[in-house]
Design a protein around this motif. Structure first.
Motif, PDB file in Angstrom:
ATOM      1  N   ALA A  32       0.809  -1.227   0.000  1.00  0.00           N
ATOM      2  CA  ALA A  32       0.000   0.000   0.000  1.00  0.00           C
ATOM      3  C   ALA A  32       0.839   1.272   0.000  1.00  0.00           C
ATOM      4  O   ALA A  32       0.537   2.213  -0.756  1.00  0.00           O
ATOM      5  N   PRO A  33       1.900   1.389   0.810  1.00  0.00           N
ATOM      6  CA  PRO A  33       2.700   2.620   0.770  1.00  0.00           C
ATOM      7  C   PRO A  33       3.370   2.865  -0.579  1.00  0.00           C
ATOM      8  O   PRO A  33       3.600   4.013  -0.955  1.00  0.00           O
ATOM      9  N   VAL A  34       3.685   1.792  -1.308  1.00  0.00           N
ATOM     10  CA  VAL A  34       4.287   1.955  -2.634  1.00  0.00           C
ATOM     11  C   VAL A  34       3.270   2.565  -3.591  1.00  0.00           C
ATOM     12  O   VAL A  34       3.607   3.389  -4.450  1.00  0.00           O
ATOM     13  N   ALA A  35       2.011   2.176  -3.422  1.00  0.00           N
ATOM     14  CA  ALA A  35       0.951   2.676  -4.302  1.00  0.00           C
ATOM     15  C   ALA A  35       0.549   4.103  -3.976  1.00  0.00           C
ATOM     16  O   ALA A  35      -0.071   4.782  -4.802  1.00  0.00           O
ATOM     17  N   ASP A  36       0.899   4.578  -2.790  1.00  0.00           N
ATOM     18  CA  ASP A  36       0.517   5.928  -2.372  1.00  0.00           C
ATOM     19  C   ASP A  36       1.760   6.667  -1.888  1.00  0.00           C
ATOM     20  O   ASP A  36       1.988   6.827  -0.689  1.00  0.00           O
ATOM     21  N   PRO A  37       2.605   7.142  -2.810  1.00  0.00           N
ATOM     22  CA  PRO A  37       3.885   7.725  -2.426  1.00  0.00           C
ATOM     23  C   PRO A  37       3.806   9.173  -1.957  1.00  0.00           C
ATOM     24  O   PRO A  37       4.829   9.814  -1.751  1.00  0.00           O
ATOM     25  N   GLY A  38       2.595   9.712  -1.797  1.00  0.00           N
ATOM     26  CA  GLY A  38       2.482  11.083  -1.327  1.00  0.00           C
ATOM     27  C   GLY A  38       2.198  12.086  -2.419  1.00  0.00           C
ATOM     28  O   GLY A  38       2.044  13.270  -2.174  1.00  0.00           O
ATOM     29  N   GLY A  39       2.091  11.630  -3.630  1.00  0.00           N
ATOM     30  CA  GLY A  39       1.770  12.495  -4.755  1.00  0.00           C
ATOM     31  C   GLY A  39       1.037  11.692  -5.805  1.00  0.00           C
ATOM     32  O   GLY A  39       1.064  10.464  -5.791  1.00  0.00           O
ATOM     33  N   GLU A  40       0.363  12.330  -6.707  1.00  0.00           N
ATOM     34  CA  GLU A  40      -0.400  11.627  -7.727  1.00  0.00           C
ATOM     35  C   GLU A  40       0.468  11.425  -8.965  1.00  0.00           C
ATOM     36  O   GLU A  40       0.749  12.365  -9.706  1.00  0.00           O
ATOM     37  N   PRO A  41       0.984  10.184  -9.187  1.00  0.00           N
ATOM     38  CA  PRO A  41       1.813   9.949 -10.362  1.00  0.00           C
ATOM     39  C   PRO A  41       0.996  10.122 -11.640  1.00  0.00           C
ATOM     40  O   PRO A  41      -0.178   9.768 -11.694  1.00  0.00           O
ATOM     41  N   SER A  42       1.613  10.667 -12.635  1.00  0.00           N
ATOM     42  CA  SER A  42       0.904  10.884 -13.897  1.00  0.00           C
ATOM     43  C   SER A  42       1.825  10.497 -15.048  1.00  0.00           C
ATOM     44  O   SER A  42       3.040  10.436 -14.907  1.00  0.00           O
ATOM     45  N   GLY A  43       1.213  10.250 -16.183  1.00  0.00           N
ATOM     46  CA  GLY A  43       1.974   9.977 -17.391  1.00  0.00           C
ATOM     47  C   GLY A  43       2.521   8.574 -17.497  1.00  0.00           C
ATOM     48  O   GLY A  43       3.333   8.288 -18.388  1.00  0.00           O
ATOM     49  N   VAL A  44       2.114   7.652 -16.609  1.00  0.00           N
ATOM     50  CA  VAL A  44       2.598   6.272 -16.663  1.00  0.00           C
ATOM     51  C   VAL A  44       1.585   5.436 -17.442  1.00  0.00           C
ATOM     52  O   VAL A  44       0.397   5.417 -17.123  1.00  0.00           O
ATOM     53  N   VAL A  45       2.063   4.762 -18.476  1.00  0.00           N
ATOM     54  CA  VAL A  45       1.214   3.912 -19.311  1.00  0.00           C
ATOM     55  C   VAL A  45       1.487   2.456 -18.947  1.00  0.00           C
ATOM     56  O   VAL A  45       2.645   2.021 -18.932  1.00  0.00           O
ATOM     57  N   LEU A  46       0.421   1.692 -18.650  1.00  0.00           N
ATOM     58  CA  LEU A  46       0.560   0.282 -18.320  1.00  0.00           C
ATOM     59  C   LEU A  46       0.142  -0.578 -19.499  1.00  0.00           C
ATOM     60  O   LEU A  46      -0.804  -0.251 -20.224  1.00  0.00           O
ATOM     61  N   SER A  47       0.844  -1.698 -19.656  1.00  0.00           N
ATOM     62  CA  SER A  47       0.571  -2.598 -20.761  1.00  0.00           C
ATOM     63  C   SER A  47       0.903  -4.020 -20.358  1.00  0.00           C
ATOM     64  O   SER A  47       1.705  -4.248 -19.439  1.00  0.00           O
ATOM     65  N   ARG A  48       0.322  -4.962 -21.043  1.00  0.00           N
ATOM     66  CA  ARG A  48       0.627  -6.370 -20.839  1.00  0.00           C
ATOM     67  C   ARG A  48       1.848  -6.823 -21.633  1.00  0.00           C
ATOM     68  O   ARG A  48       2.324  -7.929 -21.453  1.00  0.00           O
ATOM     69  N   GLU A  49       2.346  -5.967 -22.506  1.00  0.00           N
ATOM     70  CA  GLU A  49       3.443  -6.368 -23.390  1.00  0.00           C
ATOM     71  C   GLU A  49       4.597  -5.381 -23.313  1.00  0.00           C
ATOM     72  O   GLU A  49       4.382  -4.166 -23.250  1.00  0.00           O
TER      73      GLU A  49
END
Length: 369
Positions: A220-237
């Motif tokens: 959980a702390p990794v997912a909420d580092p204190g700021g809203e991450p932006s610009g990250v694209v997730l993919s299966r490949e």
């Protein structure tokens, strides 16, 4: 150290304590700043011909002359970890192995022989897509390499079913048939880990290469580092852009299969304009565990929170899939990564090592971890 009622240091270990974790104090002839004693803590892996061999948590093997002993005692099997989810080294070894699945494997009792060998591109870059049986463009015929030691080593998690010498002969033969050096991956520094096996491998001349640590932490702390991450694209490949930032060279078709292996694999990319992405990362979700790897940032864009943003985006996806704990692997010399992971709440769980057979040549291709 053990102190008697009379106030004297005492040696309270014997050869019967081989295999146990001990703490010893011994005399040294020429210590720094006039020091006369040194302390060693680890697993007592042998006591022969007046010499004790103690394997430390780091995997380092220390020889102590019996005649130099001043004090010694058996200590608890493993110190309490500073923080992080509870797990055995065997659970984590199996989870991390599933995150780097080999192309082929074979059982030897409770050992697993693992290989992921493929042809290496001529230019060191990712090969183009090709039809089954067709050589990808840019690949040199006959130049083959294993991708990552994690997918090209024997994983011993129990009894091989035969005496150790016979098991190691089988390991050497299996990898030689595939044109690979023979490796055995071992673990130290956790309760019930494999310090005795490390000592036996070293006694037979196997060479320890690439020591790293497996760290764990709450997700959980990794997912909420204190700021809203932006610009990250997730993919299966892992597409061509992702691979262009990946620091490994010679990404073969076998390497692509390993990278995409695992129960639930996600790739993260932070676009960086023309050229390679600004940052990338990989996460494998496996039950309660999320394993992070390949977190790479453009050297010109470091210290801008991109690694944190990549891991946060991957962690949120892992939370959505039901994971609650995180693990990752980091090499000894990577001070920057270790500092980052410490701030994120990770802590070292155990060390692991790859031992190469003495007659095996150095690997061709990727040599990390």
């Amino acid at each position: 150290m053990e102190i008697s009622a009379a106030g004297r240091l005492e040696v309270r270990i014997t050869t019967a304590d081989v295999g146990k974790r001990v703490s010893v104090r011994s005399l040294i002839e020429h210590g720094p700043s006039g020091e006369k004693f040194t302390d060693t803590v680890g697993v007592l892996t042998s006591w022969d011909n007046g010499v004790l061999r103690i394997t430390r948590k780091s995997g380092e093997s220390v020889r102590v002359a019996e005649s130099s002993l001043v004090a010694g005692k058996v200590v608890p099997s493993a110190p309490a970890r500073r923080r992080g989810p509870a797990a055995s080294y065997e659970e984590l070894a199996r989870v991390s192995a599933r995150a780097w699945r080999p192309v082929e494997s074979e059982r030897l009792g409770e050992w697993e022989l693992r290989a992921a060998v493929g042809e290496v591109p001529r230019d060191g870059g990712p090969p183009g897509r090709s039809a089954p049986g067709e050589r990808p463009p840019g690949v040199v015929a006959g130049r083959r390499a294993g991708f990552t030691r994690r997918a090209n080593s024997a994983l011993p998690l129990g009894d091989p079913g035969v005496p150790l010498d016979e098991a190691l002969t089988a390991v050497r033969g299996w990898y030689a048939a595939r044109g690979l050096p023979a490796y055995v991956q071992t673990t130290t520094g956790a309760e019930g880990a494999q310090e005795p096996l490390c000592a036996e491998l070293e006694r037979r001349g196997w060479v320890r290469e690439v020591t790293a640590e497996l760290w764990v932490g709450p997700l959980a702390p990794v997912a909420d580092p204190g700021g809203e991450p932006s610009g990250v694209v997730l993919s299966r490949e892992a597409d061509e852009a992702w691979l262009s930032r990946y620091r490994r060279t010679g990404v073969s078709e076998a390497a692509l299969r390993v990278l995409h292996s695992g129960p639930s694999v996600w790739f993260a990319t932070v676009p960086g304009g023309p050229g390679a992405p600004a940052a990338i990362g990989r996460c494998v979700v496996d039950g309660r565990w999320a394993g992070f790897a390949a977190v790479e940032v453009d050297p010109a864009r470091r210290r801008r929170g991109l690694a944190t943003a990549v891991m946060a985006a991957l962690a949120r996806r892992a939370l959505d899939e039901g994971a609650s704990a995180a693990w990752l692997q980091v090499e000894d010399g990577n001070a920057g990564a270790r500092a980052l992971y410490d701030r994120m709440g990770f802590a070292a769980h155990h060390a692991y090592h790859h031992y190469r057979a003495p007659e095996s040549s150095a690997p061709v291709g990727d040599g990390a971890l």
